[in-house]
Design a protein around this motif. Sequence first.
Motif, PDB file in Angstrom:
ATOM      1  N   HIS A  61       0.869  -1.118   0.025  1.00 47.51           N
ATOM      2  CA  HIS A  61       0.047   0.102   0.123  1.00 47.51           C
ATOM      3  C   HIS A  61       0.824   1.219  -0.202  1.00 47.51           C
ATOM      4  O   HIS A  61       1.786   1.247   0.935  1.00 47.51           O
ATOM      5  N   HIS A  89     -10.766  -7.643  -0.425  1.00 46.92           N
ATOM      6  CA  HIS A  89     -10.333  -7.739   0.961  1.00 46.92           C
ATOM      7  C   HIS A  89     -10.486  -6.233   1.846  1.00 46.92           C
ATOM      8  O   HIS A  89     -10.821  -5.256   1.337  1.00 46.92           O
ATOM      9  N   HIS A  94      -9.231  -3.594   5.217  1.00 46.08           N
ATOM     10  CA  HIS A  94      -7.982  -3.076   5.967  1.00 46.08           C
ATOM     11  C   HIS A  94      -8.128  -2.608   7.434  1.00 46.08           C
ATOM     12  O   HIS A  94      -9.226  -2.232   7.716  1.00 46.08           O
ATOM     13  N   ASP A 127      -3.749  -5.772   5.504  1.00 44.87           N
ATOM     14  CA  ASP A 127      -4.850  -6.319   5.079  1.00 44.87           C
ATOM     15  C   ASP A 127      -5.460  -7.209   5.903  1.00 44.87           C
ATOM     16  O   ASP A 127      -4.996  -7.817   6.833  1.00 44.87           O
TER      17      ASP A 127
HETATM   18 ZN   LIG Z   1      -4.755  -4.122   0.799  1.00 51.40          ZN
END
Ligand SMILES: [Zn+2]
Length: 153
Positions: free
Chosen positions: A52, A106, A108, A119
Amino acid sequence: MRRIHDHIMGMTMTEQQHEVPAVPERLKRAGLRPTRQRLALAALLFDHGHRHVTAEQLHGEADRRAIKVSLATIYNTLHQFTTAGLLREVVIEPGRSYFDTNTDDHHHFYVEGIGQLVDIPADSVSLASLPTPPEGTAISRVDVIIRIGPAQA
Ligand SMILES: [Zn+2]
């Protein structure tokens, strides 16, 4: 026998390339000309596993590798990659976005103070109910951001 072996090897190669195509191929498939600048930024983004990154962080990394590129170009490129499906934008708050190289569904954790995303697998979060979206709209996806900080002693 040899020919069958070659055939199987050839198929395996093709399948591997299909799963993880090289960056220039990924850009072309997304309709983006693989310019030197885009390739350099793509290499920073995609060559070291999922991550990220903010535009400012990527700008700093490019700078340290003597890749001459303005912050405005970094922003444009990140948004082009996002539109092309190579990245997913995670908006923490207005003016604070992270770009995620993992485009699978997904969620966070957001570590406040440090400003880090961690994640959460999609199946670790279950939502008992979702509100009805306004008339004429449909839910395209649900992103959960769970904000965390140090545990109180
Ligand atoms: Zn992520």
